[in-house]
Design a protein around this motif. Structure first.
Motif, PDB file in Angstrom:
ATOM      1  N   TYR A  97       0.833  -1.191   0.000  1.00 48.20           N
ATOM      2  CA  TYR A  97       0.000   0.000   0.000  1.00 48.20           C
ATOM      3  C   TYR A  97       0.871   1.245   0.000  1.00 48.20           C
ATOM      4  O   TYR A  97       1.867   1.321   0.711  1.00 48.20           O
ATOM      5  N   TYR A 121       1.194   5.049   0.970  1.00 48.19           N
ATOM      6  CA  TYR A 121       0.593   6.147   1.729  1.00 48.19           C
ATOM      7  C   TYR A 121       0.573   7.410   0.891  1.00 48.19           C
ATOM      8  O   TYR A 121       1.454   7.653   0.083  1.00 48.19           O
ATOM      9  N   ASP A 123      -1.123  11.570   4.683  1.00 48.04           N
ATOM     10  CA  ASP A 123      -0.697  10.664   5.742  1.00 48.04           C
ATOM     11  C   ASP A 123       0.720  10.996   6.188  1.00 48.04           C
ATOM     12  O   ASP A 123       1.009  11.039   7.368  1.00 48.04           O
ATOM     13  N   TYR A 155      -3.156  -3.688   8.877  1.00 48.69           N
ATOM     14  CA  TYR A 155      -3.618  -4.939   8.258  1.00 48.69           C
ATOM     15  C   TYR A 155      -2.474  -5.915   7.991  1.00 48.69           C
ATOM     16  O   TYR A 155      -2.531  -6.742   7.085  1.00 48.69           O
ATOM     17  N   ARG A 176      -8.276  -5.616   2.765  1.00 50.36           N
ATOM     18  CA  ARG A 176      -7.476  -4.468   3.219  1.00 50.36           C
ATOM     19  C   ARG A 176      -7.964  -3.155   2.620  1.00 50.36           C
ATOM     20  O   ARG A 176      -7.755  -2.090   3.183  1.00 50.36           O
ATOM     21  N   SER A 221     -10.303  -2.176   5.133  1.00 51.01           N
ATOM     22  CA  SER A 221      -9.571  -1.791   6.343  1.00 51.01           C
ATOM     23  C   SER A 221      -9.042  -0.376   6.174  1.00 51.01           C
ATOM     24  O   SER A 221      -9.110   0.450   7.082  1.00 51.01           O
ATOM     25  N   GLU A 222      -8.509  -0.089   4.998  1.00 50.40           N
ATOM     26  CA  GLU A 222      -7.901   1.210   4.746  1.00 50.40           C
ATOM     27  C   GLU A 222      -8.963   2.315   4.701  1.00 50.40           C
ATOM     28  O   GLU A 222      -8.773   3.391   5.254  1.00 50.40           O
ATOM     29  N   ARG A 258      -9.776   2.884   8.197  1.00 53.69           N
ATOM     30  CA  ARG A 258      -8.653   3.550   8.867  1.00 53.69           C
ATOM     31  C   ARG A 258      -8.646   5.051   8.553  1.00 53.69           C
ATOM     32  O   ARG A 258      -8.540   5.889   9.434  1.00 53.69           O
ATOM     33  N   GLN A 259      -8.797   5.376   7.264  1.00 56.15           N
ATOM     34  CA  GLN A 259      -8.769   6.791   6.880  1.00 56.15           C
ATOM     35  C   GLN A 259      -9.894   7.555   7.558  1.00 56.15           C
ATOM     36  O   GLN A 259      -9.708   8.665   8.033  1.00 56.15           O
ATOM     37  N   VAL A 307      -8.850   4.054  -3.366  1.00 55.73           N
ATOM     38  CA  VAL A 307      -8.102   3.277  -2.365  1.00 55.73           C
ATOM     39  C   VAL A 307      -7.634   1.959  -2.981  1.00 55.73           C
ATOM     40  O   VAL A 307      -6.487   1.541  -2.801  1.00 55.73           O
TER      41      VAL A 307
END
Ligand code: HEM
Ligand code: SF4
Lengths: 105, 551
Positions: free
Chosen positions: B2, B4, B8, B60, B143, B146-147, B150-151, B289
């Motif tokens: 991933y 960033y 981030d 993750y 994921r 998940s991302e 998360r964001q 994403v």
């Protein structure tokens, strides 16, 4: 930090010391009779009455820059004046982990 | 892998300089420990028995080799040369000096690693299947979701000051490797009858003092609505969450007290009021994403390469392959699990040398990617089958080829009294002794799948409730004692284990576990019947008899 109320309640049943973790690196330290901190248990001020324990703790807690989270811990006094940690937790704090860390061949 | 984005990176760097300033003020006495504590916890810094402990997030469970090398560097430079992988896709360093922590954080920030969401009463890092994106039969890569979560939740006010910490886990496979049923919210990706992708949402799971298995609150929430649905759950929780009682403020308690039906109704009501407002994800946001996860350029490879056929004559290789190598979604590739559970070693520890060497191997054999799972093991997610024999040799030299994945010696253990200031009893030496008792990997293989989980106190960091055999440290008159449960499990059929009898002293734990395993071998009706299934069929009584008859 031990609150004043909790400190009043403190009762000890045998020889004790005040211990904490040193602020800058977290190392285990003991309060000395010279109002300082030492990494050696043998340097610690030993108290044997509850009043003395409370006084030592209050004095140690005032030094918040030097060490974190002071509390009273039991010790054993051996023949010849040697000081030993009074329970397993304190033994591990004094001597380190009880596991042999694996090192690759 | 991933990538960033700029936002981030800026955020991470700002946090590092902010923390550097806070540490400076703490060391000069400008900040008291009481004032500083909440600040250090926001940056993953705990105080343990011997030192500060520093917890770093591995979102993750995906790491690049650059990141792994940097973790090795931190272990070597600021710690004692090793790190400890936890059950929540984090790594902990046990001996960090407060004065050096800002430098360690800055070094990690350069490779996009941080300690946000690893501690404090907020949304913790969202965990996921360590085989995400490579497991055969997966609905899609969990994921991505998940991302997105998360964001949305990082530093969001609604999530930063919760009554207690809050944990979410996601899986997208039939077999749940993310233990979603013991999380505050568990999400299972699946397709509905119309072939649309969405989530079964579970809520209220967790271990600790009052353990609960999560219950399904909604069988299907469309993917685009998952953020708003989670937000609705959080709002109801924030309204009710009992902040007055630290033991009661977890969502599991609320769900239990209200009942899942009433809780679900309140969430639905809240959700309806939110309408399809701001939080509905549009296709673009999801694709944006998705596009930041890159997958290797796999080659077209044969299912059974010659290298593998030849190596099959080596019994040591075969034993390892059968135990540690799993099917991949792409033909000719495998997922390789690396056991961090050597015989006699502390579970989950890796030395800086191992991390560096593993990074080199991942560059050579796994497109530069490493995964971290909740069982405190690591994995290489994209290994060509033809490379397996060479990889085995290299792992073996590093002490990372112990063929015990999912076996009796693949023990999950918390740090316990050797490190943790909350512990009643030690966990790691118990695990070490058990790995010595069952050191013969062939015997362990015959025993079959058996998960032992050890916690040093009721906080349950070692997930003892859901271990096939669970071991919990308690204190009796200043001595270490251990309660033993059997029949727990953490997968899609998650359930709590049952206590088999009175707690036993430290010196007897390994004997008792041996008795339990022997009882199982005598009682199972065929070799394929797993330990948990035998316990399910017969109950705990025959095991209790065996253990306590002579004690
Ligand atoms: C040594 C420092 C550690 C401390 C002080 C610590 C402290 C705690 C505490 C107080 C809780 C309970 C919180 C609650 O229920 O609200 C908890 C839960 C948990 N810890 Fe730790 N922990 C430590 C290390 C670890 C490690 C090394 C792992 C992984 C191996 C871990 C994994 C977990 C997990 C998974 C939970 C959640 C259990 C649940 O579902 O309730 N912790 N920890
Ligand atoms: S379970 Fe208890 S002893 Fe073990 S790490 Fe968690 S808080 Fe510490």
């Amino acid at each position: 930090m031990t609150s004043p109320l909790e400190q009043k309640k403190i009762r000890i049943t045998g020889p004790s010391v005040v211990t904490a973790n040193r602020t800058w690196d977290g190392a285990v330290v003991y309060r000395t009779a010279q109002k300082g901190w030492s990494t050696e248990l043998s340097d610690s001020a030993i108290v044997s009455t509850s009043d003395d324990a409370r006084a030592l703790l209050a004095e140690a807690a005032a030094d918040d820059v030097g060490a974190v989270g002071p509390y009273i811990a039991p010790v054993e006094l051996k023949d010849g004046g040697k000081v030993k940690p009074g329970n397993l937790r304190e033994q591990i704090r004094a001597k380190g982990v009880t596991i042999d860390l694996q090192v690759p061949a | 892998m991933y990538a960033y984005d700029e936002l981030d990176r800026t955020l991470i760097n700002e946090r590092v300089s902010e923390f550097r300033d806070q540490v400076k003020r703490r060391l000069s006495g400008e900040l008291t420990e009481d004032e500083f504590k909440i600040l250090r916890l926001q940056n993953g810094v705990y105080l343990q028995l011997h030192a500060y402990m520093f917890r770093v997030a591995i979102p993750y469970g995906t790491l690049s080799t650059k990141q792994l090398r940097r973790l090795a560097h931190v272990a070597r430079r600021y710690d004692r040369g090793y790190g400890h992988f936890t059950t929540r896709q984090n790594i902990q360093f046990n001996w960090i000096k407060l004065a050096e922590l800002p430098d360690a954080l800055a070094d990690l920030a350069e490779v996009g690693i941080h300690a946000m969401q690893t501690s404090g009463n907020n949304m913790r890092n969202v965990t996921s299947d360590q085989w995400a994106g490579v497991a055969p039969g997966e609905i899609e890569d969990p994921r991505i979701w998940s991302e997105l979560i998360r964001q949305h939740t990082t530093l969001h006010p609604e999530f930063s000051f919760l009554p207690r910490k809050f944990k979410i886990a996601i899986t997208a496979s039939e077999h749940d490797r993310a233990a979603i049923k013991i999380h505050d919210i568990g999400l299972r990706l699946h397709k509905n009858a119309d072939g649309e992708t969405g989530f079964e949402v579970l809520v209220g799971g967790g271990l600790g003092r009052t353990p609960f298995i999560a219950k399904t609150i909604k069988p299907f929430v469309h993917g685009r609505d998952v953020l708003s649905y989670i937000e609705a759950i959080l709002r109801v929780y924030n309204q009710y969450g009992r902040r007055d009682n630290i033991y009661k403020a977890r969502i599991k308690i609320l769900v239990h007290e209200l009942g899942i039906e009433k809780f679900a109704k309140e969430v639905d009501e809240e959700w309806r009021q939110m309408g399809d407002s701001e939080l509905r994800l549009d296709h673009r946001a999801i694709e944006e994403v998705r596009s930041r996860f890159s997958y290797p350029a796999y080659e077209k490879l044969p299912h059974m390469p010659d290298e593998l056929k030849q190596a099959a004559h080596d019994p040591l290789f075969e034993r390892w392959r059968k135990n540690s190598v799993s099917a991949h979604k792409v033909q000719g590739y495998s997922i390789v699990t690396l056991s961090l559970k050597p015989v006699g070693g502390p579970p989950g520890d890796a030395t800086a040398e191992q991390m560096d060497a593993l990074a080199d191997l991942a560059d050579k054999y796994s497109f530069g990617e490493i995964r971290v799972g909740h069982e405190q093991n690591l994995a290489l997610p994209h290994v060509a089958k033809r490379d397996l024999p060479a990889l085995f040799k290299a792992f073996d030299r590093l002490g990372l080829a112990t063929p015990n994945v999912n076996l009796v010696t693949d023990i999950i253990a918390c740090p316990g009294l050797d490190y943790c200031s909350l512990a009643n009893a030690r966990s790691i030496p118990i695990a070490q002794e058990l790995t010595r008792r069952f050191a013969n990997h062939d015997t362990a293989g015959l025993i079959g799948r058996l998960h032992i989980n050890i916690s040093g106190c009721i906080n349950a960091c070692g997930h003892h409730h859901v271990g096939h055999i669970g071991i919990l440290g308690v204190e009796k008159n200043g001595e270490e004692f251990y309660q033993i449960t059997i029949g727990g499990r953490a997968d899609e059929n998650a359930q709590m284990g049952t206590l088999i009898g009175p707690a036993v002293p430290y010196a007897e734990v390994a004997d008792v576990i041996e008795d339990i395993v022997e009882a199982y071998l005598a009682l199972r009706d065929r070799p394929e019947e797993l330990f948990v299934d035998t316990v399910k069929r017969l109950g705990v009584e025959p095991f209790r008899e065996r253990v306590y008859a002579t004690r």
